[in-house]
Design a protein around this motif. Structure first.
Motif, mmCIF file in Angstrom:
data_model
loop_
_atom_site.group_PDB
_atom_site.id
_atom_site.type_symbol
_atom_site.label_atom_id
_atom_site.label_comp_id
_atom_site.label_asym_id
_atom_site.label_seq_id
_atom_site.Cartn_x
_atom_site.Cartn_y
_atom_site.Cartn_z
ATOM 1 N N LEU A 1 -63.983 17.709 27.799
ATOM 2 C CA LEU A 1 -62.591 17.265 27.914
ATOM 3 C C LEU A 1 -61.644 18.408 28.285
ATOM 4 C CD1 LEU A 1 -62.283 14.766 24.923
ATOM 5 C CD2 LEU A 1 -62.249 14.222 27.354
ATOM 6 N N THR A 2 -61.967 19.642 27.869
ATOM 7 C CA THR A 2 -61.096 20.774 28.198
ATOM 8 C C THR A 2 -61.073 21.062 29.699
ATOM 9 O OG1 THR A 2 -62.905 22.355 27.759
ATOM 10 C CG2 THR A 2 -61.375 21.879 25.947
ATOM 11 N N VAL A 3 -62.058 20.532 30.421
ATOM 12 C CA VAL A 3 -62.062 20.687 31.884
ATOM 13 C C VAL A 3 -60.988 19.792 32.516
ATOM 14 C CG1 VAL A 3 -63.433 20.395 33.990
ATOM 15 C CG2 VAL A 3 -64.511 21.269 31.907
ATOM 16 N N TYR A 4 -60.712 18.640 31.886
ATOM 17 C CA TYR A 4 -59.810 17.637 32.462
ATOM 18 C C TYR A 4 -58.401 17.664 31.872
ATOM 19 C CZ TYR A 4 -64.143 15.578 34.235
ATOM 20 O OH TYR A 4 -65.337 15.365 34.873
ATOM 21 N N PHE A 5 -58.261 18.077 30.599
ATOM 22 C CA PHE A 5 -56.978 17.973 29.917
ATOM 23 C C PHE A 5 -56.578 19.305 29.285
ATOM 24 C CE2 PHE A 5 -59.012 13.756 29.466
ATOM 25 C CZ PHE A 5 -58.057 12.951 30.084
ATOM 26 N N ASP A 6 -55.280 19.464 29.094
ATOM 27 C CA ASP A 6 -54.766 20.576 28.299
ATOM 28 C C ASP A 6 -55.231 20.386 26.850
ATOM 29 O OD1 ASP A 6 -52.481 21.651 26.362
ATOM 30 O OD2 ASP A 6 -52.298 22.761 28.244
ATOM 31 N N PRO A 7 -55.583 21.467 26.142
ATOM 32 C CA PRO A 7 -56.062 21.337 24.760
ATOM 33 C C PRO A 7 -55.114 20.568 23.840
ATOM 34 C CG PRO A 7 -56.511 23.535 25.551
ATOM 35 C CD PRO A 7 -55.699 22.864 26.623
ATOM 36 N N MET A 8 -53.799 20.728 24.038
ATOM 37 C CA MET A 8 -52.855 20.027 23.170
ATOM 38 C C MET A 8 -52.862 18.520 23.435
ATOM 39 S SD MET A 8 -51.713 22.081 21.012
ATOM 40 C CE MET A 8 -50.615 20.895 20.266
ATOM 41 N N ILE A 9 -53.098 18.108 24.681
ATOM 42 C CA ILE A 9 -53.217 16.676 24.977
ATOM 43 C C ILE A 9 -54.442 16.103 24.269
ATOM 44 C CG2 ILE A 9 -53.724 15.005 26.804
ATOM 45 C CD1 ILE A 9 -51.968 16.585 28.664
ATOM 46 N N ILE A 10 -55.550 16.852 24.315
ATOM 47 C CA ILE A 10 -56.778 16.417 23.636
ATOM 48 C C ILE A 10 -56.526 16.246 22.146
ATOM 49 C CG2 ILE A 10 -59.178 17.012 23.107
ATOM 50 C CD1 ILE A 10 -59.176 18.689 25.696
ATOM 51 N N ALA A 11 -55.913 17.267 21.540
ATOM 52 C CA ALA A 11 -55.660 17.226 20.092
ATOM 53 C C ALA A 11 -54.736 16.074 19.729
ATOM 54 C CB ALA A 11 -55.069 18.564 19.643
ATOM 55 N N CYS A 12 -53.640 15.909 20.472
ATOM 56 C CA CYS A 12 -52.657 14.868 20.137
ATOM 57 C C CYS A 12 -53.248 13.470 20.254
ATOM 58 C CB CYS A 12 -51.439 14.992 21.058
ATOM 59 S SG CYS A 12 -50.375 16.388 20.679
ATOM 60 N N PHE A 13 -53.877 13.185 21.378
ATOM 61 C CA PHE A 13 -54.391 11.832 21.590
ATOM 62 C C PHE A 13 -55.540 11.508 20.643
ATOM 63 C CE2 PHE A 13 -51.904 11.939 25.469
ATOM 64 C CZ PHE A 13 -51.519 10.618 25.618
ATOM 65 N N ARG A 14 -56.443 12.466 20.412
ATOM 66 C CA ARG A 14 -57.562 12.214 19.495
ATOM 67 C C ARG A 14 -57.049 11.913 18.095
ATOM 68 N NH1 ARG A 14 -60.402 16.614 18.461
ATOM 69 N NH2 ARG A 14 -62.095 15.436 17.517
ATOM 70 N N MET A 15 -56.108 12.718 17.613
ATOM 71 C CA MET A 15 -55.626 12.535 16.246
ATOM 72 C C MET A 15 -54.762 11.280 16.127
ATOM 73 S SD MET A 15 -57.130 14.807 14.589
ATOM 74 C CE MET A 15 -58.437 14.871 15.819
ATOM 75 N N ALA A 16 -54.001 10.947 17.187
ATOM 76 C CA ALA A 16 -53.201 9.725 17.149
ATOM 77 C C ALA A 16 -54.106 8.494 17.117
ATOM 78 C CB ALA A 16 -52.276 9.674 18.370
ATOM 79 N N ILE A 17 -55.156 8.502 17.941
ATOM 80 C CA ILE A 17 -56.118 7.390 17.932
ATOM 81 C C ILE A 17 -56.761 7.274 16.554
ATOM 82 C CG2 ILE A 17 -58.336 6.598 18.844
ATOM 83 C CD1 ILE A 17 -57.511 7.913 21.529
ATOM 84 N N ALA A 18 -57.175 8.420 15.997
ATOM 85 C CA ALA A 18 -57.826 8.419 14.683
ATOM 86 C C ALA A 18 -56.879 7.884 13.608
ATOM 87 C CB ALA A 18 -58.292 9.829 14.327
ATOM 88 N N ALA A 19 -55.608 8.292 13.646
ATOM 89 C CA ALA A 19 -54.642 7.843 12.643
ATOM 90 C C ALA A 19 -54.461 6.325 12.697
ATOM 91 C CB ALA A 19 -53.301 8.549 12.861
ATOM 92 N N VAL A 20 -54.383 5.760 13.897
ATOM 93 C CA VAL A 20 -54.225 4.308 14.040
ATOM 94 C C VAL A 20 -55.433 3.575 13.454
ATOM 95 C CG1 VAL A 20 -54.119 2.409 15.705
ATOM 96 C CG2 VAL A 20 -52.700 4.447 16.036
ATOM 97 N N ILE A 21 -56.640 4.043 13.790
ATOM 98 C CA ILE A 21 -57.862 3.394 13.300
ATOM 99 C C ILE A 21 -57.955 3.487 11.777
ATOM 100 C CG2 ILE A 21 -60.393 3.488 13.327
ATOM 101 C CD1 ILE A 21 -59.125 2.365 15.883
ATOM 102 N N ILE A 22 -57.653 4.648 11.213
ATOM 103 C CA ILE A 22 -57.737 4.832 9.762
ATOM 104 C C ILE A 22 -56.703 3.960 9.050
ATOM 105 C CG2 ILE A 22 -57.439 6.481 7.871
ATOM 106 C CD1 ILE A 22 -58.559 8.638 9.788
ATOM 107 N N ASN A 23 -55.496 3.863 9.621
ATOM 108 C CA ASN A 23 -54.460 3.029 8.998
ATOM 109 C C ASN A 23 -54.847 1.545 9.017
ATOM 110 O OD1 ASN A 23 -52.568 4.991 8.184
ATOM 111 N ND2 ASN A 23 -51.798 5.189 10.271
ATOM 112 N N PHE A 24 -55.424 1.088 10.132
ATOM 113 C CA PHE A 24 -55.893 -0.301 10.186
ATOM 114 C C PHE A 24 -57.030 -0.529 9.185
ATOM 115 C CE2 PHE A 24 -53.859 -0.876 14.447
ATOM 116 C CZ PHE A 24 -53.172 -2.031 14.133
ATOM 117 N N THR A 25 -57.896 0.486 9.019
ATOM 118 C CA THR A 25 -58.988 0.385 8.047
ATOM 119 C C THR A 25 -58.436 0.274 6.630
ATOM 120 O OG1 THR A 25 -60.426 1.707 9.474
ATOM 121 C CG2 THR A 25 -61.081 1.479 7.168
#
Length: 306
Positions: A27-51
């Protein structure tokens, strides 16, 4: 949870995290590291909250004291915010061999911190388990085809800081688990961590967040991002935090020895790398090290009499 089931879940989590390291590297080849961190953690937060909502467990937001909120914020700052910034930026420059060995220091760091904070005894068997596990990782990683150690660099330092911040966050989770269930803790920590990462990215203003820049990599990298966010981050970290609540951070961290094993195993399956005697020696060391390091000490006569 049944101890055998917990062990299988932890080993499965390590298998997915072994894949996740390679996924982040891609993923670091395609995206800035901060984009990777933000989107991964935002996706994870949504899934955990629904759980959490689907589990119908109590959500005691109004009963959280100021001191507990402070610990939640500190945990999110270490385990999510700091960990992700150091990890995603470090993976661009750190070698695979160095990263695996640095991450394998986690059980030793966790045991030392648990002894200092929670007064957990570091027994001879646990030290032997840590040594055998680290030796096993060393044998597996350095016996892999084409692998060599490189000199330490800034990427390696960031990977070490990532590991250290993750362990510190685990210590705080162990403390919070005395008052809250593990899914609720994960929900608060990942929500706060995602917010901190997003605020950092917006305030820095150095990342192109335009639709054109985000869509430029194409569909496949975004599917990989979703996989790392849902499976490797949300689901696996809910298992991980529950294990910390039940076993403690020092014992749980010993399972991280399995991450490089699965990483090398996947390389054998997909890239045809050879299987050597050193891999057998390393696997036996990790198996025995995990067993010895996670054993609970036998109760003393005074404790047994209570």
């Amino acid at each position: 949870m049944n101890s055998v089931r917990m062990q299988f879940l932890l080993v499965g989590t390590m298998a997915i995290w072994g894949l996740n390291i390679s996924a982040i590297k891609v993923l670091t080849v395609y995206f800035d590291p901060m984009i990777i961190a933000c989107f991964r953690m935002a996706i994870a937060a949504v899934i955990i909250n629904f759980t959490l909502i689907g589990s119908r467990q109590p959500i005691p937001l109004l009963r959280i004291s100021r001191g507990q909120w402070l610990r939640f914020v500190l945990c999110a700052s270490f385990m999510i915010y700091g960990n992700q910034i150091f990890f995603t930026t470090g993976m661009r420059d750190a070698s695979a061999a160095n990263s695996s060995l640095i991450m394998a220091l986690s059980p030793l760091v966790a045991s030392i911190l648990a002894a200092a904070v929670f007064r957990e005894a570091i027994t001879g068997l646990r030290l032997l388990g840590i040594a055998l596990g680290f030796g096993g990782v060393f044998a597996v990683v350095l016996s892999s085809h084409g692998t060599s150690m490189s000199g330490p660099g800034w990427g390696d330092l960031r990977v070490f800081l990532s590991m250290f911040s993750f362990v510190v966050g685990g210590m705080i989770i162990q403390d919070l688990a005395r008052q809250f269930n593990s899914i609720f803790i994960s929900s608060i920590v990942y929500s706060l961590g995602a917010i901190l990462l997003c605020l950092h990215t917006l305030a820095a203003g150095t990342v192109d967040l335009s639709a054109g820049a985000l869509l430029a990599p194409g569909l496949w990298p975004w599917l990989l991002m979703v996989f790392t966010g849902i499976v490797a981050t949300a689901i696996c970290n809910m298992f991980w935090n529950r294990a910390i609540a039940e076993l403690g951070v020092a014992r749980t961290s010993l399972y991280q020895y399995w991450i490089p094993v699965f990483g090398v195993g996947f390389a054998m399956l997909t890239l045809g790398e050879p299987f050597t005697l050193w891999h057998v020696v390393g696997l036996l060391g990790i198996l025995l090290g995990t067993y010895l390091g996670t054993r609970r000490p036998a109760p003393t006569l005074a404790e047994a009499a209570k």
